[in-house]
Design a protein around this motif. Structure first.
Motif, mmCIF file in Angstrom:
data_model
loop_
_atom_site.group_PDB
_atom_site.id
_atom_site.type_symbol
_atom_site.label_atom_id
_atom_site.label_comp_id
_atom_site.label_asym_id
_atom_site.label_seq_id
_atom_site.Cartn_x
_atom_site.Cartn_y
_atom_site.Cartn_z
ATOM 1 N N PHE A 86 28.687 50.386 51.925
ATOM 2 C CA PHE A 86 27.974 51.616 51.576
ATOM 3 C C PHE A 86 27.379 51.571 50.163
ATOM 4 N N VAL A 87 27.759 50.593 49.382
ATOM 5 C CA VAL A 87 27.359 50.535 47.970
ATOM 6 C C VAL A 87 25.842 50.481 47.774
ATOM 7 N N PRO A 88 25.085 49.649 48.509
ATOM 8 C CA PRO A 88 23.631 49.618 48.250
ATOM 9 C C PRO A 88 22.961 50.977 48.392
ATOM 10 N N ASP A 89 23.308 51.730 49.413
ATOM 11 C CA ASP A 89 22.704 53.054 49.589
ATOM 12 C C ASP A 89 23.116 54.011 48.472
ATOM 13 N N ILE A 90 24.358 53.916 48.031
ATOM 14 C CA ILE A 90 24.837 54.771 46.939
ATOM 15 C C ILE A 90 24.084 54.438 45.649
ATOM 16 N N VAL A 91 23.913 53.148 45.384
ATOM 17 C CA VAL A 91 23.192 52.723 44.183
ATOM 18 C C VAL A 91 21.742 53.213 44.232
ATOM 19 N N GLU A 92 21.083 53.073 45.366
ATOM 20 C CA GLU A 92 19.700 53.540 45.494
ATOM 21 C C GLU A 92 19.604 55.051 45.293
ATOM 22 N N GLN A 114 24.693 41.994 45.442
ATOM 23 C CA GLN A 114 23.266 42.312 45.476
ATOM 24 C C GLN A 114 22.998 43.685 44.860
ATOM 25 N N ALA A 115 23.806 44.678 45.203
ATOM 26 C CA ALA A 115 23.637 46.018 44.635
ATOM 27 C C ALA A 115 23.903 45.995 43.127
ATOM 28 N N ALA A 116 24.892 45.210 42.716
ATOM 29 C CA ALA A 116 25.188 45.091 41.287
ATOM 30 C C ALA A 116 24.005 44.472 40.541
ATOM 31 N N ALA A 117 23.431 43.425 41.113
ATOM 32 C CA ALA A 117 22.284 42.775 40.471
ATOM 33 C C ALA A 117 21.099 43.735 40.388
ATOM 34 N N ARG A 118 20.883 44.507 41.433
ATOM 35 C CA ARG A 118 19.781 45.484 41.434
ATOM 36 C C ARG A 118 20.006 46.529 40.347
ATOM 37 N N ALA A 119 21.233 47.025 40.222
ATOM 38 C CA ALA A 119 21.542 48.019 39.196
ATOM 39 C C ALA A 119 21.354 47.433 37.794
ATOM 40 N N GLU A 120 21.879 46.234 37.586
ATOM 41 C CA GLU A 120 21.761 45.609 36.266
ATOM 42 C C GLU A 120 20.302 45.342 35.907
ATOM 43 N N ASN A 122 17.966 47.190 36.569
ATOM 44 C CA ASN A 122 17.423 48.491 36.183
ATOM 45 C C ASN A 122 18.100 49.051 34.936
ATOM 46 N N GLY A 123 18.829 48.193 34.215
ATOM 47 C CA GLY A 123 19.437 48.605 32.955
ATOM 48 C C GLY A 123 20.746 49.361 33.082
ATOM 49 N N ILE A 124 21.363 49.309 34.254
ATOM 50 C CA ILE A 124 22.626 50.015 34.492
ATOM 51 C C ILE A 124 23.778 49.034 34.309
ATOM 52 N N THR A 125 24.799 49.455 33.589
ATOM 53 C CA THR A 125 26.023 48.664 33.471
ATOM 54 C C THR A 125 26.777 48.741 34.786
ATOM 55 N N VAL A 126 27.290 47.611 35.250
ATOM 56 C CA VAL A 126 28.033 47.575 36.512
ATOM 57 C C VAL A 126 29.415 47.001 36.258
ATOM 58 N N ILE A 127 30.411 47.694 36.792
ATOM 59 C CA ILE A 127 31.783 47.205 36.764
ATOM 60 C C ILE A 127 32.276 47.231 38.208
ATOM 61 N N GLN A 128 32.819 46.102 38.659
ATOM 62 C CA GLN A 128 33.262 45.988 40.042
ATOM 63 C C GLN A 128 34.759 45.675 40.094
ATOM 64 N N ASN A 129 35.385 46.137 41.171
ATOM 65 C CA ASN A 129 36.771 45.778 41.471
ATOM 66 C C ASN A 129 37.733 46.158 40.346
ATOM 67 N N ARG A 130 37.493 47.304 39.750
ATOM 68 C CA ARG A 130 38.361 47.835 38.690
ATOM 69 C C ARG A 130 38.522 49.332 38.889
#
Length: 157
Positions: A86-92, A114-120, A122-130
């Motif tokens: 569900f992450v890609p749709d949430i990021v969009e 892929q969603a993390a790379a798209r966010a980054e 666009n200048g968004i900080t991404v933190i995963q699995n934390r």
């Protein structure tokens, strides 16, 4: 995904408003107690869950989707309590509706490269699995070595 303590602390220090996507109203669910904890630490927590839209939690309204959050609400961070699919749709949806967004945070067990790379991109900080609750406790001195805040002061080793 190796995040420095300084980076995590910087994100948590600068964040004021968190939208918790997938927040439950069941107090034994992690999405509930993480949101509650963050609210007790001074973060404004906005729940996002279509099953609880129109309810209130921790002094704020719960919305059915990120697009339902009023545009004047300056959300700094989206904390995702949903499965990775569900992450890609949430990021969009976050890009389209939260112009002040600084961080996408994916909970423990949630990763989507892929969603993390798209966010980054666009200048968004991404933190995963934390988990922001665990990281806050760890970085701001609320956890002892064993991972528990006992509240007991002792000089015994």
């Amino acid at each position: 995904m190796d995040y420095s303590d300084a980076h995590l602390k910087d994100v948590l220090t600068k964040t004021k408003v968190v939208a918790c996507v997938g927040m439950s109203m069941n107090p034994v669910r992690p999405s509930y107690y993480v949101a509650r904890y963050l609210s007790l630490k001074g973060f404004k927590v906005i729940g996002v869950n279509p099953g609880h839209a129109g309810e209130r939690a921790f002094g704020a309204d719960i919305f059915g989707s990120l697009s339902d959050i009023p545009t004047e609400t300056k959300v700094d961070m989206v904390d995702i309590f949903r499965r990775a699919e569900f992450v890609p749709d949430i990021v969009e949806e976050a890009f389209e509706n939260l112009p002040q967004l600084k961080t996408i945070w994916m909970q423990i067990g949630v990763q989507h490269e892929q969603a993390a790379a798209r966010a980054e991109a666009n200048g968004i900080t991404v933190i995963q699995n934390r988990c922001p609750k665990i990281e806050y406790q760890r970085l701001f001195g609320e956890l002892r070595m064993g991972g528990f805040a006992t509240g007991v002061i002792s000089s015994k080793l």
